[in-house]
Design a protein around this motif. Structure first.
Motif, PDB file in Angstrom:
ATOM      1  N   LEU A  86       4.405   4.929   9.462  1.00 49.34           N
ATOM      2  CA  LEU A  86       5.838   4.771   9.194  1.00 49.34           C
ATOM      3  C   LEU A  86       6.074   3.801   8.043  1.00 49.34           C
ATOM      4  CD1 LEU A  86       7.332   4.590  12.805  1.00 49.34           C
ATOM      5  CD2 LEU A  86       7.597   6.449  11.158  1.00 49.34           C
ATOM      6  N   PHE A  87       5.350   2.694   8.033  1.00 49.12           N
ATOM      7  CA  PHE A  87       5.509   1.719   6.961  1.00 49.12           C
ATOM      8  C   PHE A  87       5.060   2.321   5.618  1.00 49.12           C
ATOM      9  CE2 PHE A  87       5.941  -1.341  10.366  1.00 49.12           C
ATOM     10  CZ  PHE A  87       6.841  -2.269   9.836  1.00 49.12           C
ATOM     11  N   ALA A  88       3.979   3.096   5.640  1.00 48.76           N
ATOM     12  CA  ALA A  88       3.508   3.725   4.406  1.00 48.76           C
ATOM     13  C   ALA A  88       4.548   4.693   3.862  1.00 48.76           C
ATOM     14  CB  ALA A  88       2.180   4.445   4.663  1.00 48.76           C
ATOM     15  N   GLN A  89       5.145   5.483   4.744  1.00 50.15           N
ATOM     16  CA  GLN A  89       6.166   6.433   4.308  1.00 50.15           C
ATOM     17  C   GLN A  89       7.401   5.708   3.788  1.00 50.15           C
ATOM     18  OE1 GLN A  89       6.536   8.579   7.952  1.00 50.15           O
ATOM     19  NE2 GLN A  89       4.731   9.851   7.589  1.00 50.15           N
ATOM     20  N   GLY A  90       7.760   4.606   4.429  1.00 47.13           N
ATOM     21  CA  GLY A  90       8.906   3.835   3.968  1.00 47.13           C
ATOM     22  C   GLY A  90       8.693   3.227   2.598  1.00 47.13           C
ATOM     23  N   ALA A  91       7.428   2.967   2.250  1.00 43.56           N
ATOM     24  CA  ALA A  91       7.108   2.397   0.942  1.00 43.56           C
ATOM     25  C   ALA A  91       7.018   3.462  -0.144  1.00 43.56           C
ATOM     26  CB  ALA A  91       5.790   1.626   1.021  1.00 43.56           C
ATOM     27  N   GLY A  92       7.197   4.734   0.227  1.00 47.14           N
ATOM     28  CA  GLY A  92       7.057   5.790  -0.760  1.00 47.14           C
ATOM     29  C   GLY A  92       5.607   6.122  -1.020  1.00 47.14           C
ATOM     30  N   TYR A  93       4.769   6.067   0.035  1.00 57.14           N
ATOM     31  CA  TYR A  93       3.343   6.378  -0.106  1.00 57.14           C
ATOM     32  C   TYR A  93       3.178   7.740  -0.773  1.00 57.14           C
ATOM     33  CZ  TYR A  93      -1.536   7.096   1.255  1.00 57.14           C
ATOM     34  OH  TYR A  93      -2.880   7.329   1.247  1.00 57.14           O
ATOM     35  N   PRO A  94       2.429   7.829  -1.865  1.00 57.05           N
ATOM     36  CA  PRO A  94       2.416   9.068  -2.665  1.00 57.05           C
ATOM     37  C   PRO A  94       1.656  10.233  -2.050  1.00 57.05           C
ATOM     38  CG  PRO A  94       0.912   7.451  -3.602  1.00 57.05           C
ATOM     39  CD  PRO A  94       1.667   6.747  -2.506  1.00 57.05           C
TER      40      PRO A  94
END
Length: 320
Positions: A86-94
């Motif tokens: 979830l945190f990765a997706q929130g950061a715009g994980y490519p």
């Protein structure tokens, strides 16, 4: 779950070493030899091809063709995996699609009961993504490739929104996500030193096909922790000291401000000292300090004091 964890540890130990005795396994895993025998029997019964060699030089081993070991997660580990995603997706994980496929495999591997427990423990946890980061996905994917494979790139880069983009040749050393922004630390061939570049200000990126060598002593983590926004940013040269006085609460909040943390803040309760490059100081610090009104006051340098005074007069004239 402790049983499965210990069985997996036995597999990993046998994969990492050619042969191990039950005594060696019991010592490494801090369990009795009898328990090791019981776990070995359970692994063999589940189809793991463990080889048992008798004699003085014997022991347990795995055939060279054995490469796969199952993964088992307890509920807390599963919760940590999902929340990290979830945190990765929130950061715009490519690489969001690849991340989702990996999560789906983990979910399919575990039983329905464990999936329900996972969902129950993670219910109510969410991360609100920054809208602009998802638009950077193609750029971040190329940037990650250039960092991972040490590929020199050409970019069109604007230091500020009002500036015209300029062509830069970079050797990207590392990416970092900080305060809802992505940054890259790269050797700039124009400036001939390592600089920090905001990824959202890159308008075009091309891989050149040429490779570079990252300095052996370079650490992207250390660079971003120690140098971001101080001396190595692409927006300034050199640095200067700033002294600010004010009430204890305001000085403490300024020292903890995310933008000033890497400016070597030192404070004694009433006075704050910062080290920051002059261009960044004159562009961003006055407006930040204005938000504290009369709770803080600049002691030095004089050019920052003059800029604060100018902004106050400008605001006064605007509202009058």
């Amino acid at each position: 779950m402790a049983k499965w964890d210990n069985m997996l540890k036995i597999l990993w130990l046998l994969r990492s070493k050619s042969t191990m005795t039950a005594e060696q396994l019991s010592e490494d895993l801090e369990m009795s030899v009898r328990t090791v025998y019981r776990y070995i029997d359970a692994l063999c019964a589940s189809g793991v091809p463990i080889i048992a060699e008798p004699g003085h030089d014997g022991g347990y081993s795995l055939p060279g063709t054995f490469k796969q070991a199952p993964l088992f997660f307890d509920s807390a580990e599963l919760k940590a995996v999902l929340q990290a995603a979830l945190f990765a997706q929130g950061a715009g994980y490519p690489f969001e699609e690849e991340l989702q496929r990996a999560l789906q495999k983990i979910q399919l591997y575990h039983g329905e009961t464990q999936q329900e427990d996972w969902e129950r423990q993670t219910r109510g946890m969410d991360v609100i993504p920054h809208a602009g980061n998802h638009a950077l996905k193609p750029m971040l994917q190329l940037m990650e490739k250039s960092v991972a494979e040490s590929l020199t790139i050409h970019i069109q880069y604007a230091k500020n929104a009002e500036d015209e983009p300029q062509l830069r040749k970079l050797d990207p050393y590392g990416l970092a996500y900080r305060t809802n922004k992505w940054y890259v630390a790269a050797y700039c061939h124009l400036r001939q030193e390592v600089r920090t570049f905001r990824v959202d200000r890159i308008e075009k990126l091309e891989l050149t096909g040429h490779r570079f060598q990252v300095p052996l002593d370079f650490s992207a983590k250390s660079y971003f922790e120690q140098s971001a926004f101080v001396q190595k940013s692409d927006s300034g040269h050199g640095g200067c000291y700033v002294r600010i006085e004010g009430n204890a609460d305001s000085i403490r909040r300024l020292a903890d401000h995310w933008y000033l943390r890497n400016c070597s803040p030192e404070h004694d309760g009433q006075t704050l000292t910062l080290r920051i490059d002059e261009e960044t100081m004159m562009k961003y610090l006055p407006r930040l300090l204005l938000s504290y009104a009369s709770a803080v006051r600049v002691l030095e340098p004089s050019n920052l004091k003059q800029e604060m005074s100018r902004l106050v007069r400008e605001l006064t004239g605007f509202y009058e």
